[in-house]
Design an enzyme around this catalytic site. Structure first.
Site, PDB file in Angstrom:
ATOM      1  CB  CYS A  98      -5.218  -5.272  -1.029  1.00 44.51           C
ATOM      2  SG  CYS A  98      -3.893  -4.065  -1.166  1.00 44.51           S
ATOM      3  CG  ASN A 202       1.237  -2.966  -3.726  1.00 42.42           C
ATOM      4  OD1 ASN A 202       0.959  -3.829  -2.895  1.00 42.42           O
ATOM      5  ND2 ASN A 202       0.386  -2.582  -4.662  1.00 42.42           N
ATOM      6  CG  HIS A 203       0.748  -4.597   1.349  1.00 40.40           C
ATOM      7  ND1 HIS A 203       0.615  -5.899   1.758  1.00 40.40           N
ATOM      8  CD2 HIS A 203      -0.168  -4.417   0.357  1.00 40.40           C
ATOM      9  CE1 HIS A 203      -0.346  -6.481   1.066  1.00 40.40           C
ATOM     10  NE2 HIS A 203      -0.830  -5.600   0.201  1.00 40.40           N
ATOM     11  CG  LEU A 205       1.952   3.469   8.493  1.00 43.38           C
ATOM     12  CD1 LEU A 205       1.433   2.752   9.740  1.00 43.38           C
ATOM     13  CD2 LEU A 205       2.908   4.588   8.906  1.00 43.38           C
ATOM     14  CD  GLU A 206       3.902   7.305   1.211  1.00 42.91           C
ATOM     15  OE1 GLU A 206       4.709   6.478   0.721  1.00 42.91           O
ATOM     16  OE2 GLU A 206       3.110   7.971   0.528  1.00 42.91           O
ATOM     17  CG  ASN A 325      -7.442  -6.787  -4.769  1.00 41.42           C
ATOM     18  OD1 ASN A 325      -7.586  -6.130  -5.803  1.00 41.42           O
ATOM     19  ND2 ASN A 325      -6.265  -7.153  -4.333  1.00 41.42           N
ATOM     20  N   GLY A 374       0.158   6.313  -4.244  1.00 39.66           N
ATOM     21  CA  GLY A 374       1.218   6.479  -5.224  1.00 39.66           C
ATOM     22  C   GLY A 374       2.255   5.391  -5.067  1.00 39.66           C
ATOM     23  CG  HIS A 399      -5.834   0.175  -6.891  1.00 36.71           C
ATOM     24  ND1 HIS A 399      -5.362   0.007  -8.168  1.00 36.71           N
ATOM     25  CD2 HIS A 399      -5.149  -0.709  -6.123  1.00 36.71           C
ATOM     26  CE1 HIS A 399      -4.429  -0.925  -8.170  1.00 36.71           C
ATOM     27  NE2 HIS A 399      -4.271  -1.379  -6.948  1.00 36.71           N
TER      28      HIS A 399
END
Length: 476
Positions: A98, A202-203, A205-206, A325, A374, A399
């Site tokens: 990840c 918590n994945h 695309l931002e 990870n 974040g 991270h």
């Protein structure tokens, strides 16, 4: 957490002297307020890690540390294969590799605001996200083996991206010594339809705008300017990595006694690095790292296609891609001598300092970009790895923000639709298939990412470069 159990070595460094079964001390890098908010389980887990065979120097926890499986999330530990050192599947985690990939766009916030809804909708339509999400790509087992061996290099060869992307990816896009034949058929079946997908949890695309820069020299080295829009992709090896973790944890737990390993916690199941089991796990884990690198490369290709359609002037060049990870074979100074050690980073990112030969030449003088995600609706950060990290934490840093409560508790406290509406009122568009998933990832479920980043800098692990705020978030 009770701070009386620690010796405070510095403002953001707390030590637990080796005692009982511990072979080395344990160290947590955090401010006093972050320490008080940490789960007591972090103390228990980091001291357990410090008791594993072959561990060197200390067991570390980052400022975003919280309770994990075996190792705390935010845990870092290095093991010497010449001293009976071990490899732990719990020390790598289930979501192998990840990580975060951040891209420049060359456009400004105003450019995005003009087409914000259209951009959000198109990204959401093209980027599969959510529990069990599958993409348009389908791979037979033999094809998947090629991906597991080739990583992002395979993806670029297939037309998913540009050759110059590879220089900006950890391990230049492909980890050596991957062993697809050490990956179970069950793991491969889970992955055959999941390439090019975000997954859940918590994945994300931002689409983000740079609101602040802190170090002009480093910002220039990273080509970051205030007002520029960046894109960050956070995902991993999907079902394949999870299945590898499940498969090998079971086998390691069964074989530990035969290898003369006493486990302080069954979740710390491990194998000697030089054992047949240890070598098979390393090969499978490296295959999962390559799977994640290929996955992020495919998602980058899709993102570029969307931007080309919605904002044709955007040019999405890669800043950097770094994994969490993992377990990596690295050279570090231990006891005054350079030694080859196996560095576990679970919920922690590599943060190599200036001059490190593994960094691309264009970034080497500045240090490695450290990409800090974040929580949804809050800021993210870009840092630079430091010489201090090389000396204090095997070249590692935090991270993310770190969870402050469980997903179950967050889902009871927040309503997903309300969170989406509140963020929209602030100009942040969320796109997700799951209202419950949004509630589980509500900003309030996490610690203050700004406090975490400040602690990492004060501890000498990394230097702040830029702060980013979200405009669009496609949520898993």
């Amino acid at each position: 957490m009770d701070l009386k159990r620690f010796d405070r070595a510095a403002e953001c460094e707390w030590r637990i002297a080796a005692h009982g079964a511990m072979r080395v001390p344990a160290v947590i890098f955090a401010s006093e307020s972050l320490m008080r908010d940490m789960d007591d389980k972090v103390f228990e887990q980091i001291t357990n890690v410090a008791s594993l065979p072959g561990i060197v120097t200390a067991a570390y926890a980052m400022p975003d540390a919280h309770w994990g499986y075996g190792f705390p999330i935010g845990g870092v530990a290095a093991f010497d294969p010449d001293d009976g050192g071990v490899i732990s599947a719990g020390g790598v985690g289930f979501d192998i590799s990840c990580g975060v990939r951040t891209l420049h766009t060359g456009v400004t916030e105003s450019d995005v605001r003009r087409v914000q809804v259209r951009l959000a909708d198109r990204l959401f339509a093209r980027i599969p996200a959510g529990v069990g999400s599958t993409g348009a790509l389908r791979f037979a087992p033999r094809e998947l083996d090629t991906i597991l061996a080739g990583g992002a290099r395979w993806a670029v060869e297939q037309g998913y991206g540009r050759p110059d992307d590879l220089a900006r990816i950890e391990e230049r896009g492909c980890v050596a010594d991957a062993a697809p034949d050490a990956v179970s058929d069950a793991a491969k079946r889970r992955q055959r339809d999941e390439m090019g997908t975000l997954g859940s949890g918590n994945h994300y695309l931002e689409v983000q705008v740079v609101t602040d820069t802190y170090d002009a020299r480093l910002a220039e080295a990273f080509s970051i300017e205030r007002g520029e829009v960046l894109v960050s992709i956070h995902c991993g090896s999907r079902g394949l990595g999870h299945q590898i973790g499940t498969d090998y944890l079971r086998e390691m737990a069964i074989s530990a006694k035969q290898q003369g390993i006493t486990l302080p916690d069954r979740e710390l199941a491990c194998a000697r690095i030089d054992s047949s089991l240890g070598q098979r796990y390393l090969g499978a884990m490296r295959a999962a790292i390559n799977c994640a690198l290929a996955n992020r490369q495919i998602l980058t290709h899709i993102t570029r296609q969307v931007f080309a359609d919605v904002i044709p002037d955007a040019a999405l060049s890669l800043l950097y891609d770094v994994s969490h990870n993992t377990c990596k074979v690295e050279q570090h100074v231990v006891g005054g001598e350079a030694r080859r050690v196996f560095v576990h980073r679970k919920g922690a990112t590599r943060a190599f300092g200036p001059g490190h030969p593994d960094l691309p030449e264009a970034l080497r003088d500045a240090g490695q970009p450290v990409l800090i995600g974040g929580s949804m609706g809050t800021a993210s950060y870009i840092l630079a790895g430091s010489a201090g990290a090389m000396q204090r934490s095997f070249g590692s840093a935090c991270h993310g923000a770190g969870r402050g409560m469980s997903r179950h508790e967050a889902a009871k406290r927040w309503n997903g639709r309300s969170v989406i509406d509140e963020l929209a009122a602030r100009g942040i568009l969320i796109r997700s298939l799951s209202a419950r998933g949004v509630a589980e990832e509500a900003p309030g479920a996490y610690h203050d990412v700004g406090a975490v980043v400040d602690a990492a800098e004060l501890a000498g692990l990394a230097r702040k470069v830029a702060r980013l705020e979200p405009l669009v978030c496609v949520k898993g």
